[in-house]
Write an enzyme that holds these catalytic residues in place. Structure first.
Site: not given
Length: 307
Positions: A8-9, A13, A33, A82, A95, A118-119, A175
């Protein structure tokens, strides 16, 4: 470490790659990516800062998942972000399909890597990746609590006017809106935070911490937070790369801890060269236990949607 990969760039990222490179945590950073040129451009842009920040990490980018080959740590930031008014759970259905494909590629090209997710929703996707990969839980963790705790500490600094460097905060749970800011374990140079702030100020901090990401998103409108999440990723990576045995709140797969036989939740973890080395179980009072249960039930409800 020889090689770290980032999937993921996007902005998170890119920020994570910059912090990791800037601190010479690996000889090589590989970025992946699906967008043509995105990873390559990101890698090149960061590479051109090397003479200014005096680091010697080599960066590369590709759309080919083979670039993940032999990475020791893989940070996964890919997924749809989001938009204002959306919760982290709102992006789950899309996702999870993205994460499934990423996990399959990881198992093909870097089956020995430690995975750091992290997603969003990170708790649920960390659990999904652990299940799909079949990896031991020590090698599949998520980033959430480091970021949430940093936000809480920043808000304490703003409320008190005291130095951020002296503030240690602890946030557990999912989270999202049901996270559990732990005021009893939040201190300023070892002194409990309630010696500096009254109940109303502490409640403002708790509320603002729970909505920290949404606040940034609402202000920016066209972008969610990325600098603080990128820095949080880098702190976790640094703990693993240097084997520091740091106690950092991280999304971990629970197997009996905190009375839950299954699920993923943000809890204090010892991070070292093996990834998750130990979960620290805190003694929770009645109020904290209720909040933790509420947060866990929210995560488990999302997990149930995946079956």
């Amino acid at each position: 470490m020889q090689k770290i990969a980032i999937v993921g760039a996007g902005r998170v990222g890119e920020a994570a790659a910059q912090f990791i490179a800037q601190n010479d945590m690996a000889r090589e950073i590989a970025m992946l990516d699906v967008r043509e040129g995105a990873a390559e451009g990101c890698a090149l842009d960061i590479q051109e800062t090397a003479p200014l920040f005096k680091f010697d990490t080599r960066l590369s980018g590709s759309t080919d998942p083979a670039i993940l080959r032999d990475a020791g740590i893989i940070v996964v930031t890919a997924g749809i972000p989001r938009k204002p008014g959306m919760s982290r759970s709102d992006v789950l259905d899309t996702n999870v399909r993205i994460i499934d494909e990423i996990v399959d590629n990881i198992m093909r090209y870097a089956p020995d890597a430690i995975l750091l997710f992290v997603s969003n929703p990170v708790d649920v996707l960390t659990w999904r990746a652990w299940k799909r990969s079949g990896l031991p839980r020590e090698r599949v963790i998520g980033q959430a609590g480091v970021l949430d705790s940093s936000r809480m500490a920043a808000f304490v600094a703003l409320e008190t006017g005291l130095c951020s460097c002296d503030i240690n905060a602890m946030v557990l749970g999912g989270h999202g809106d049901s996270m559990v800011p732990m005021l009893r374990y939040t201190t300023i140079n070892g002194i409990p935070v309630d010696k500096f702030l009254d109940a109303q100020a502490l409640e403002r901090i708790v509320t603002r911490t729970r909505g920290g990401g949404a606040e940034v998103l609402a202000l920016r409108k066209n972008s969610s937070a990325y600098d603080a999440p990128g820095a949080a990723v880098a702190q976790m990576v640094e703990a693993i790369v240097t084997d520091r045995k740091r106690v950092l709140p991280s999304v971990a797969i629970l197997q009996g801890e905190y009375s839950y036989p299954d699920g993923a939740m943000g809890v204090p973890c010892v991070l070292g060269k093996n990834g998750l080395e130990r979960i620290v179980e805190l003694d929770l009072n009645a109020s904290e236990t209720a909040m933790f249960k509420h947060s866990m039930e929210s995560v488990l409800a999302d997990i149930a949607r995946l079956h």
